[in-house]
Design a protein around this motif. Structure first.
Motif, PDB file in Angstrom:
ATOM      1  N   ARG A   1       0.816  -1.205   0.000  1.00  0.00           N
ATOM      2  CA  ARG A   1       0.000   0.000   0.000  1.00  0.00           C
ATOM      3  C   ARG A   1       0.852   1.258   0.000  1.00  0.00           C
ATOM      4  O   ARG A   1       1.875   1.314   0.688  1.00  0.00           O
ATOM      5  CB  ARG A   1      -0.913   0.022   1.237  1.00  0.00           C
ATOM      6  CG  ARG A   1      -1.783  -1.203   1.340  1.00  0.00           C
ATOM      7  CD  ARG A   1      -2.834  -1.202   0.249  1.00  0.00           C
ATOM      8  NE  ARG A   1      -3.480  -2.495   0.222  1.00  0.00           N
ATOM      9  CZ  ARG A   1      -3.072  -3.490  -0.528  1.00  0.00           C
ATOM     10  NH1 ARG A   1      -2.022  -3.365  -1.299  1.00  0.00           N
ATOM     11  NH2 ARG A   1      -3.710  -4.645  -0.535  1.00  0.00           N
ATOM     12  N   PRO A   2       0.428   2.276  -0.748  1.00  0.00           N
ATOM     13  CA  PRO A   2       1.190   3.526  -0.732  1.00  0.00           C
ATOM     14  C   PRO A   2       1.376   4.073   0.668  1.00  0.00           C
ATOM     15  O   PRO A   2       2.390   4.664   0.973  1.00  0.00           O
ATOM     16  CB  PRO A   2       0.342   4.471  -1.594  1.00  0.00           C
ATOM     17  CG  PRO A   2      -0.412   3.558  -2.509  1.00  0.00           C
ATOM     18  CD  PRO A   2      -0.693   2.314  -1.687  1.00  0.00           C
TER      19      PRO A   2
ATOM     20  N   PRO B   1      10.334   3.451  -7.892  1.00  0.00           N
ATOM     21  CA  PRO B   1       9.845   3.197  -6.527  1.00  0.00           C
ATOM     22  C   PRO B   1       8.368   2.828  -6.468  1.00  0.00           C
ATOM     23  O   PRO B   1       7.946   2.126  -5.547  1.00  0.00           O
ATOM     24  CB  PRO B   1      10.140   4.511  -5.787  1.00  0.00           C
ATOM     25  CG  PRO B   1      10.268   5.543  -6.869  1.00  0.00           C
ATOM     26  CD  PRO B   1      10.839   4.831  -8.051  1.00  0.00           C
ATOM     27  N   GLU B   2       7.591   3.280  -7.447  1.00  0.00           N
ATOM     28  CA  GLU B   2       6.173   2.932  -7.448  1.00  0.00           C
ATOM     29  C   GLU B   2       5.958   1.443  -7.695  1.00  0.00           C
ATOM     30  O   GLU B   2       4.904   0.902  -7.354  1.00  0.00           O
ATOM     31  CB  GLU B   2       5.432   3.757  -8.498  1.00  0.00           C
ATOM     32  CG  GLU B   2       5.357   5.243  -8.157  1.00  0.00           C
ATOM     33  CD  GLU B   2       4.502   6.017  -9.129  1.00  0.00           C
ATOM     34  OE1 GLU B   2       4.151   5.451 -10.195  1.00  0.00           O
ATOM     35  OE2 GLU B   2       4.188   7.185  -8.835  1.00  0.00           O
TER      36      GLU B   2
ATOM     37  N   ASP C   1      14.509  -0.053 -15.385  1.00  0.00           N
ATOM     38  CA  ASP C   1      13.254   0.694 -15.388  1.00  0.00           C
ATOM     39  C   ASP C   1      13.264   1.640 -14.194  1.00  0.00           C
ATOM     40  O   ASP C   1      13.100   1.211 -13.049  1.00  0.00           O
ATOM     41  CB  ASP C   1      12.072  -0.285 -15.302  1.00  0.00           C
ATOM     42  CG  ASP C   1      10.709   0.412 -15.210  1.00  0.00           C
ATOM     43  OD1 ASP C   1      10.677   1.639 -15.015  1.00  0.00           O
ATOM     44  OD2 ASP C   1       9.688  -0.284 -15.332  1.00  0.00           O
ATOM     45  N   GLY C   2      13.479   2.931 -14.486  1.00  0.00           N
ATOM     46  CA  GLY C   2      13.407   3.943 -13.437  1.00  0.00           C
ATOM     47  C   GLY C   2      12.137   4.756 -13.519  1.00  0.00           C
ATOM     48  O   GLY C   2      11.761   5.447 -12.564  1.00  0.00           O
ATOM     49  N   GLY C   3      11.479   4.706 -14.679  1.00  0.00           N
ATOM     50  CA  GLY C   3      10.217   5.407 -14.852  1.00  0.00           C
ATOM     51  C   GLY C   3      10.296   6.910 -14.700  1.00  0.00           C
ATOM     52  O   GLY C   3       9.271   7.576 -14.518  1.00  0.00           O
ATOM     53  N   GLY C   4      11.513   7.476 -14.765  1.00  0.00           N
ATOM     54  CA  GLY C   4      11.658   8.912 -14.563  1.00  0.00           C
ATOM     55  C   GLY C   4      11.633   9.312 -13.096  1.00  0.00           C
ATOM     56  O   GLY C   4      11.778  10.487 -12.771  1.00  0.00           O
ATOM     57  N   LEU C   5      11.481   8.317 -12.194  1.00  0.00           N
ATOM     58  CA  LEU C   5      11.410   8.590 -10.757  1.00  0.00           C
ATOM     59  C   LEU C   5      12.677   8.171 -10.031  1.00  0.00           C
ATOM     60  O   LEU C   5      12.874   8.518  -8.871  1.00  0.00           O
ATOM     61  CB  LEU C   5      10.202   7.864 -10.148  1.00  0.00           C
ATOM     62  CG  LEU C   5       8.846   8.235 -10.737  1.00  0.00           C
ATOM     63  CD1 LEU C   5       7.745   7.382 -10.117  1.00  0.00           C
ATOM     64  CD2 LEU C   5       8.557   9.716 -10.515  1.00  0.00           C
ATOM     65  N   ALA C   6      13.508   7.390 -10.685  1.00  0.00           N
ATOM     66  CA  ALA C   6      14.800   6.970 -10.144  1.00  0.00           C
ATOM     67  C   ALA C   6      15.770   6.872 -11.309  1.00  0.00           C
ATOM     68  O   ALA C   6      15.374   6.503 -12.416  1.00  0.00           O
ATOM     69  CB  ALA C   6      14.684   5.622  -9.429  1.00  0.00           C
TER      70      ALA C   6
ATOM     71  N   ALA D   1       9.203   0.060   2.394  1.00  0.00           N
ATOM     72  CA  ALA D   1       8.625   1.396   2.582  1.00  0.00           C
ATOM     73  C   ALA D   1       9.383   2.356   1.695  1.00  0.00           C
ATOM     74  O   ALA D   1      10.530   2.108   1.331  1.00  0.00           O
ATOM     75  CB  ALA D   1       8.726   1.813   4.051  1.00  0.00           C
ATOM     76  N   PRO D   2       8.732   3.493   1.299  1.00  0.00           N
ATOM     77  CA  PRO D   2       9.422   4.443   0.441  1.00  0.00           C
ATOM     78  C   PRO D   2      10.725   4.931   1.058  1.00  0.00           C
ATOM     79  O   PRO D   2      10.843   5.095   2.259  1.00  0.00           O
ATOM     80  CB  PRO D   2       8.416   5.591   0.310  1.00  0.00           C
ATOM     81  CG  PRO D   2       7.094   4.966   0.614  1.00  0.00           C
ATOM     82  CD  PRO D   2       7.368   3.908   1.625  1.00  0.00           C
ATOM     83  N   GLY D   3      11.713   5.130   0.202  1.00  0.00           N
ATOM     84  CA  GLY D   3      13.000   5.613   0.702  1.00  0.00           C
ATOM     85  C   GLY D   3      13.904   6.027  -0.427  1.00  0.00           C
ATOM     86  O   GLY D   3      13.602   5.844  -1.594  1.00  0.00           O
TER      87      GLY D   3
END
Length: 320
Positions: free
Chosen positions: A110-111, A305-306, A230-235, A313-315
């Motif tokens: 879960r987010p 990260p998504e 695959d970083g998706g532009g977020l990593a 957990a997010p980090g």
């Protein structure tokens, strides 16, 4: 995600257990069709919303609620697959299906970091092997739905036809075309390969990577190996594939040299041996490995990260 089963202040639906028992099946179907657990959860939520939007009389008139739920979920997935092609044209870098941990290793799906409902856990078998899912991405939406419903979930073509909106004969042809794609790619169509030899190769790969031993890595990699991130532009992640044993080995060593405090762990990734990269105890990358014989033939590294929510957990993480 918790699926609403009806009005909170009303009596329990006498068929509630039968309806909710379909949830895991729908999650499993949605993930295989979409390659995303988050999207699969959304599909299941929407499917139940449509079920409870009907009157009690309409629901009672349905002979097989499970078949109805599958039909609706399949159609929603088909629509999403058609629109996904447009969305993924705008995706930054390569798009890799969301990696899944072993059933015993789920941390958070879960987010907000809430606990994972066991009904949301995907059953791991050869049909969630990363190589299998990547080939599915190259199929047309209709091919993918027909193939997964018939060959994986064993639905007869007459029922598949109702979901895809084509004749049973046409769905049979779609599934046959999908099988040819699988055979051409050498991706597994059914269970039967042995995990023990793969685990040995992955263990040696982990040790060589940690030791930054280029020669050992080259010996474990197929000369024609391809690594895709695959970083998706977020990593940060390589936007283009890295090809060739020596090139991939040097790329991996360069990553570990720049990532201070990096830890590599052996984990089950989509039902097969793989590795997880952590920094300060936080998972920052999951690598699915395609082992052919005693060499690694393909590497899929997920950094977005998504797509790592079931793992940690997010980090933050190292710069790749």
């Amino acid at each position: 995600m918790s699926t609403q089963s009806g009005p909170a202040d009303g009596p329990l639906d006498p068929g509630l257990s039968a309806i909710t028992s379909e949830r895991r099946q729908l999650i499993n179907l949605g993930y295989r069709l979409l390659g995303s657990l988050a999207d699969a959860e959304d599909v299941v939520q929407e499917t139940y919303v449509r079920w409870y939007a009907m009157s009690a009389e309409q629901r009672d008139a349905i002979d097989s609620p499970g078949a109805w739920l599958t039909k609706v979920a399949g159609r929603i997935c088909l629509d999403l697959l058609r629109s996904a092609r447009v969305r993924r044209e705008r995706y930054v870098g390569a798009w890799i299906p969301e990696p899944l941990p072993d059933r015993t290793e789920w941390i958070s799906g879960r987010p907000g970091g809430g606990a994972v409902d066991p009904a949301d856990r995907v059953t791991l078998d050869e049909s969630v092997n990363m190589a299998f899912l990547v080939v599915l991405e190259a199929m047309t939406p209709a091919e993918r739905v027909a193939f997964i419903l018939h060959d994986v979930f064993r639905y007869p073509f007459a029922e598949v036809a109702e979901i895809v909106g084509r004749s049973p004969a046409a769905c049979r042809q779609l599934a046959s075309s999908a099988r040819r794609r699988m055979r051409a790619s050498q991706a597994p169509v059914a269970a039967g390969t042995h995990a023990a030899p793969r685990a040995d190769v992955v263990r040696d790969f982990k040790r060589a990577w940690e030791a930054q031993d280029i020669d050992a890595l080259i010996g474990l990699l197929d000369p024609d190996v391809t690594a895709i991130a695959d970083g998706g532009g977020l990593a940060q992640a390589a936007l283009l594939p890295v090809d060739g044993g020596e090139q991939v080995a040097r790329y991996l060593v360069d990553l570990s040299a720049r990532a201070v405090g990096m830890t590599v762990l052996e984990r089950t990734v989509n039902g097969q041996p793989g590795v997880v990269v952590q920094q300060d105890g936080v998972t920052v990358a999951v690598l699915a490995l395609d082992v052919v014989g005693d060499r690694i033939h393909r590497i899929w590294a997920v950094r977005n990260p998504e797509k790592l929510r079931p793992w940690t957990a997010p980090g933050g993480g190292p710069t790749w």
